[in-house]
Design a protein around this motif. Structure first.
Motif, PDB file in Angstrom:
ATOM      1  N   PRO A 320      60.937 -76.866  11.674  1.00  0.00           N
ATOM      2  CA  PRO A 320      62.124 -76.895  10.599  1.00  0.00           C
ATOM      3  C   PRO A 320      63.457 -76.099  11.255  1.00  0.00           C
ATOM      4  O   PRO A 320      64.476 -76.554  10.758  1.00  0.00           O
ATOM      5  CB  PRO A 320      61.471 -76.270   9.414  1.00  0.00           C
ATOM      6  CG  PRO A 320      59.756 -76.187   9.598  1.00  0.00           C
ATOM      7  CD  PRO A 320      59.568 -76.443  11.135  1.00  0.00           C
ATOM      8  N   ALA A 321      63.056 -75.311  12.105  1.00  0.00           N
ATOM      9  CA  ALA A 321      63.990 -74.446  12.620  1.00  0.00           C
ATOM     10  C   ALA A 321      65.069 -75.425  13.888  1.00  0.00           C
ATOM     11  O   ALA A 321      66.213 -75.598  13.615  1.00  0.00           O
ATOM     12  CB  ALA A 321      63.938 -73.204  13.323  1.00  0.00           C
ATOM     13  N   LEU A 322      64.100 -76.302  14.453  1.00  0.00           N
ATOM     14  CA  LEU A 322      64.817 -77.332  15.357  1.00  0.00           C
ATOM     15  C   LEU A 322      65.544 -78.227  14.586  1.00  0.00           C
ATOM     16  O   LEU A 322      66.592 -78.910  14.836  1.00  0.00           O
ATOM     17  CB  LEU A 322      63.518 -77.951  16.322  1.00  0.00           C
ATOM     18  CG  LEU A 322      62.911 -76.841  17.033  1.00  0.00           C
ATOM     19  CD1 LEU A 322      61.956 -77.799  18.184  1.00  0.00           C
ATOM     20  CD2 LEU A 322      64.076 -76.197  18.247  1.00  0.00           C
ATOM     21  N   GLU A 323      64.895 -78.786  13.385  1.00  0.00           N
ATOM     22  CA  GLU A 323      65.654 -79.813  12.705  1.00  0.00           C
ATOM     23  C   GLU A 323      67.092 -79.252  12.053  1.00  0.00           C
ATOM     24  O   GLU A 323      68.035 -80.101  11.945  1.00  0.00           O
ATOM     25  CB  GLU A 323      64.681 -80.373  11.469  1.00  0.00           C
ATOM     26  CG  GLU A 323      63.432 -80.856  11.824  1.00  0.00           C
ATOM     27  CD  GLU A 323      62.645 -81.118  10.505  1.00  0.00           C
ATOM     28  OE1 GLU A 323      62.891 -80.657   9.449  1.00  0.00           O
ATOM     29  OE2 GLU A 323      61.559 -82.022  10.767  1.00  0.00           O
ATOM     30  N   GLU A 324      66.913 -78.023  11.711  1.00  0.00           N
ATOM     31  CA  GLU A 324      68.241 -77.625  11.153  1.00  0.00           C
ATOM     32  C   GLU A 324      69.168 -77.320  12.365  1.00  0.00           C
ATOM     33  O   GLU A 324      70.543 -77.406  12.235  1.00  0.00           O
ATOM     34  CB  GLU A 324      68.143 -75.925  10.759  1.00  0.00           C
ATOM     35  CG  GLU A 324      69.231 -74.991  10.124  1.00  0.00           C
ATOM     36  CD  GLU A 324      68.932 -74.068   9.520  1.00  0.00           C
ATOM     37  OE1 GLU A 324      69.877 -73.361   9.297  1.00  0.00           O
ATOM     38  OE2 GLU A 324      67.510 -73.873   9.055  1.00  0.00           O
ATOM     39  N   MET A 325      68.684 -76.933  13.553  1.00  0.00           N
ATOM     40  CA  MET A 325      69.793 -76.842  14.544  1.00  0.00           C
ATOM     41  C   MET A 325      70.250 -78.284  15.042  1.00  0.00           C
ATOM     42  O   MET A 325      71.448 -78.581  15.172  1.00  0.00           O
ATOM     43  CB  MET A 325      68.922 -76.498  15.951  1.00  0.00           C
ATOM     44  CG  MET A 325      69.744 -76.497  17.129  1.00  0.00           C
ATOM     45  SD  MET A 325      68.808 -75.701  18.550  1.00  0.00           S
ATOM     46  CE  MET A 325      68.066 -77.113  19.150  1.00  0.00           C
ATOM     47  N   ILE A 326      69.543 -79.314  14.921  1.00  0.00           N
ATOM     48  CA  ILE A 326      70.035 -80.863  15.192  1.00  0.00           C
ATOM     49  C   ILE A 326      70.889 -81.243  14.426  1.00  0.00           C
ATOM     50  O   ILE A 326      72.016 -81.882  14.648  1.00  0.00           O
ATOM     51  CB  ILE A 326      68.726 -81.826  15.220  1.00  0.00           C
ATOM     52  CG1 ILE A 326      67.837 -81.434  16.441  1.00  0.00           C
ATOM     53  CG2 ILE A 326      69.209 -83.176  15.062  1.00  0.00           C
ATOM     54  CD1 ILE A 326      68.409 -81.988  17.906  1.00  0.00           C
ATOM     55  N   VAL A 349      61.876 -83.161  18.046  1.00  0.00           N
ATOM     56  CA  VAL A 349      62.661 -83.275  16.680  1.00  0.00           C
ATOM     57  C   VAL A 349      63.880 -83.928  17.235  1.00  0.00           C
ATOM     58  O   VAL A 349      64.817 -83.448  17.902  1.00  0.00           O
ATOM     59  CB  VAL A 349      63.127 -82.223  16.084  1.00  0.00           C
ATOM     60  CG1 VAL A 349      63.860 -82.292  14.919  1.00  0.00           C
ATOM     61  CG2 VAL A 349      61.558 -81.212  15.824  1.00  0.00           C
ATOM     62  N   CYS A 350      64.112 -85.447  16.816  1.00  0.00           N
ATOM     63  CA  CYS A 350      64.995 -86.231  17.164  1.00  0.00           C
ATOM     64  C   CYS A 350      66.178 -86.600  16.062  1.00  0.00           C
ATOM     65  O   CYS A 350      65.842 -86.297  14.915  1.00  0.00           O
ATOM     66  CB  CYS A 350      64.678 -87.512  17.513  1.00  0.00           C
ATOM     67  SG  CYS A 350      63.522 -87.555  18.772  1.00  0.00           S
ATOM     68  N   SER A 351      67.325 -86.684  16.407  1.00  0.00           N
ATOM     69  CA  SER A 351      68.549 -86.743  15.165  1.00  0.00           C
ATOM     70  C   SER A 351      68.435 -88.153  14.472  1.00  0.00           C
ATOM     71  O   SER A 351      67.817 -89.251  15.198  1.00  0.00           O
ATOM     72  CB  SER A 351      69.875 -86.696  15.929  1.00  0.00           C
ATOM     73  OG  SER A 351      70.783 -87.197  15.103  1.00  0.00           O
ATOM     74  N   PRO A 352      68.531 -88.230  13.139  1.00  0.00           N
ATOM     75  CA  PRO A 352      68.389 -89.336  12.493  1.00  0.00           C
ATOM     76  C   PRO A 352      69.624 -90.302  12.891  1.00  0.00           C
ATOM     77  O   PRO A 352      69.456 -91.452  12.097  1.00  0.00           O
ATOM     78  CB  PRO A 352      68.285 -88.645  11.062  1.00  0.00           C
ATOM     79  CG  PRO A 352      69.025 -87.555  11.004  1.00  0.00           C
ATOM     80  CD  PRO A 352      68.867 -86.942  12.364  1.00  0.00           C
ATOM     81  N   ARG A 353      70.330 -90.100  13.417  1.00  0.00           N
ATOM     82  CA  ARG A 353      71.747 -90.580  13.641  1.00  0.00           C
ATOM     83  C   ARG A 353      71.267 -91.791  14.434  1.00  0.00           C
ATOM     84  O   ARG A 353      70.297 -91.919  15.295  1.00  0.00           O
ATOM     85  CB  ARG A 353      73.070 -89.959  14.222  1.00  0.00           C
ATOM     86  CG  ARG A 353      73.469 -88.851  13.537  1.00  0.00           C
ATOM     87  CD  ARG A 353      74.425 -88.130  14.218  1.00  0.00           C
ATOM     88  NE  ARG A 353      74.271 -87.563  15.352  1.00  0.00           N
ATOM     89  CZ  ARG A 353      73.669 -86.173  15.363  1.00  0.00           C
ATOM     90  NH1 ARG A 353      73.776 -85.621  14.201  1.00  0.00           N
ATOM     91  NH2 ARG A 353      73.466 -85.586  16.428  1.00  0.00           N
ATOM     92  N   PRO A 354      72.038 -93.194  14.036  1.00  0.00           N
ATOM     93  CA  PRO A 354      71.712 -94.564  14.430  1.00  0.00           C
ATOM     94  C   PRO A 354      72.160 -94.414  16.020  1.00  0.00           C
ATOM     95  O   PRO A 354      72.866 -93.602  16.390  1.00  0.00           O
ATOM     96  CB  PRO A 354      72.583 -95.506  13.856  1.00  0.00           C
ATOM     97  CG  PRO A 354      73.746 -94.638  13.277  1.00  0.00           C
ATOM     98  CD  PRO A 354      73.002 -93.345  13.004  1.00  0.00           C
ATOM     99  N   GLY A 355      71.596 -95.504  16.825  1.00  0.00           N
ATOM    100  CA  GLY A 355      72.131 -95.621  18.328  1.00  0.00           C
ATOM    101  C   GLY A 355      70.808 -95.494  19.166  1.00  0.00           C
ATOM    102  O   GLY A 355      70.959 -95.727  20.338  1.00  0.00           O
ATOM    103  N   ARG A 356      69.666 -95.182  18.560  1.00  0.00           N
ATOM    104  CA  ARG A 356      68.472 -95.039  19.620  1.00  0.00           C
ATOM    105  C   ARG A 356      68.182 -96.494  19.980  1.00  0.00           C
ATOM    106  O   ARG A 356      68.145 -97.234  19.054  1.00  0.00           O
ATOM    107  CB  ARG A 356      67.229 -94.137  18.692  1.00  0.00           C
ATOM    108  CG  ARG A 356      66.339 -93.914  19.492  1.00  0.00           C
ATOM    109  CD  ARG A 356      65.210 -93.228  18.601  1.00  0.00           C
ATOM    110  NE  ARG A 356      63.988 -93.167  19.204  1.00  0.00           N
ATOM    111  CZ  ARG A 356      63.096 -92.318  18.537  1.00  0.00           C
ATOM    112  NH1 ARG A 356      63.156 -91.691  17.405  1.00  0.00           N
ATOM    113  NH2 ARG A 356      61.726 -92.786  19.214  1.00  0.00           N
ATOM    114  N   ARG A 357      67.591 -96.560  20.990  1.00  0.00           N
ATOM    115  CA  ARG A 357      67.213 -97.843  21.646  1.00  0.00           C
ATOM    116  C   ARG A 357      65.723 -97.930  21.043  1.00  0.00           C
ATOM    117  O   ARG A 357      64.787 -97.110  21.337  1.00  0.00           O
ATOM    118  CB  ARG A 357      67.266 -97.822  23.280  1.00  0.00           C
ATOM    119  CG  ARG A 357      68.564 -97.968  23.799  1.00  0.00           C
ATOM    120  CD  ARG A 357      68.854 -97.534  25.259  1.00  0.00           C
ATOM    121  NE  ARG A 357      68.330 -98.732  26.116  1.00  0.00           N
ATOM    122  CZ  ARG A 357      68.224 -98.768  27.291  1.00  0.00           C
ATOM    123  NH1 ARG A 357      68.788 -97.704  27.850  1.00  0.00           N
ATOM    124  NH2 ARG A 357      67.743 -99.745  28.096  1.00  0.00           N
TER     125      ARG A 357
END
Length: 431
Positions: A320-326, A349-357
């Motif tokens: 959860p701390a990593l998710e907050e950092m991201i 923990v990956c960013s939910p932002r689009p652009g991932r292949r």
């Protein structure tokens, strides 16, 4: 008496006007030695000087006085089986022109093109170029022979040619590297002194990311075999900056000067361009370094605050701390924690932002993954407490990134490493 060669209709086009025209009277050109030589400078931006000039031959049609472009000139000679004669004439004219304009009052190198197709005909070196250089009392150590190795079928003849002329003191350059079917194995066997990167690969702007990576790899290859490098086709200030960023030894292109027969024009135009470029480049690099510093200081601040939180948290609360950092930084794409042995103790923990292949190949490593051979782990086994990798393609997201890794302490004081994959910030990371 040689048979007169009448002009013939060839599928030849003037690159400037787009006009298709009759081939020149090759016999007249050869008998009257109707060849003009112009020179194109090769410059060192780092040393702010001209290092040499490439001799370029232009035919002059005796019947019309018109300039015959080199492609048409050699195409016509090839049609009539006179390439060897034309090649020798062009070299003789180039040596003579260089001797008159440059040899006695400068330390410039002469760069001479050699028609590589001749090696498939002669098979063994004839020594003609060595004799021609001696005729003008030119030291072979001042001459670079340019060869397009992809146009030679007989590898043994090519290697023998290179060996013979290098032994005589000439330098060998592989020309147009990156065009057509350049042979990587030949490059390693020939060990050229210089590699010239084909003009089509010159980067026009910082947005040519993939081209930059390709040219950077080619320049790295040159360095790995002890060769100098020339980036051809430099036509803009930005292209010159990028070639310099990537570590090119030398550059060549219309930006510095167009081919000309005038030494004074070459020296005046190049010296002014190099002076202005040098000043602008220094300012540009300082801005880039400052941008890089601010960028990574900001990301380091985000990671430091997370590290402080992790010190007060138990392992179950790490993710959860990593998710907050991201979520706090758009530049962060993925984060995870390793233990002191390089084993991943959280999921990535990956960013939910689009652009991932989207591909089975690109997926984040899971908890328990062994990352102990990664540079971002190994570097922190030394005294460093923070490490920033070079740009690479992330197997977690498929995007280009850099990894920042930082030594931290967990809730029980155990040493850990916090890793974050970040947008690689292309401009400030240019090297």
């Amino acid at each position: 008496m040689r048979e007169t060669l009448a002009p013939v209709q060839l599928p030849s086009t003037d690159e400037t006007t787009g006009e298709t025209f009759l081939g020149p009277d090759m016999e007249a050109i050869l008998s009257e030695q109707s060849i003009a030589t112009v020179f194109h400078p090769i410059v060192s931006m780092g040393e702010q000087k001209i290092v040499g000039v490439e001799a370029l031959s232009r035919g002059i049609d005796p019947s019309t006085g018109n300039i015959v472009p080199p492609t048409v000139l050699f195409e016509t000679a090839r049609h009539h089986g006179r390439v060897l004669d034309l090649d020798r004439l062009c070299r003789k004219k180039s040596l003579s022109a260089f001797d008159k304009r440059f040899a006695r009052t400068s330390r410039y190198m002469l760069w001479l093109n050699f028609d590589p197709g001749l090696l498939d005909v002669t098979r063994t070196p004839t020594g003609m170029l060595r004799r021609q250089a001696a005729e003008f009392d030119l030291d072979p150590r001042r001459i670079v022979i340019e060869i397009v190795e992809s146009q030679v079928e007989d590898s043994r003849a090519l290697e023998e040619f290179v060996k013979t002329y290098r032994r005589a003191g000439f330098l060998i350059a592989i020309d147009d590297w990156g065009e057509a079917y350049s042979n990587m194995d030949r490059i390693y066997r020939l060990r050229p002194d210089i590699i010239k990167i084909h003009h089509s690969l010159a980067c026009k702007s910082d947005s040519d990311v993939r081209k930059r990576e390709l040219v950077g790899a080619m320049l790295s290859l040159a360095r790995s075999i002890g060769a100098l490098s020339v980036v051809e086709g430099v036509e803009t200030r930005d292209a010159a900056f990028i070639a310099r960023d990537l570590g090119a030894s030398f550059m060549q292109g219309f930006y510095f000067c167009k081919p000309t027969g005038s030494r004074s024009v070459i020296e005046k135009e190049c010296s002014e361009k190099l002076r202005v470029l040098s000043e602008e480049y220094k300012c540009r690099r300082l801005r880039m370094f400052e941008s890089r510093r601010r960028y990574f200081e900001k990301l380091d601040s985000v990671m430091e605050k997370t590290a402080e939180r992790l010190y007060r948290l138990g392992p179950s609360q790490f993710e959860p701390a990593l998710e907050e950092m991201i979520g706090k930084s758009r530049e962060l794409e993925c984060a995870y924690i390793l233990d002191a042995e390089g084993i991943q103790v959280t999921k990535a923990v990956c960013s939910p932002r689009p652009g991932r292949r989207e591909s089975v190949l690109f997926h984040p490593p899971g908890k328990g993954a062994d990352r102990s051979t990664e540079n971002f782990f190994l570097h922190l086994r030394t005294r460093d407490s923070l490490f920033v990798s070079t740009p690479y393609t992330s197997l977690s997201t498929g995007r280009r990134c850099v990894t920042m890794s930082k030594r931290i302490a967990g809730g029980d004081g155990a040493p850990m490493i916090l890793c974050a994959d970040c947008d690689c910030h292309e401009q400030s990371l240019a090297q």
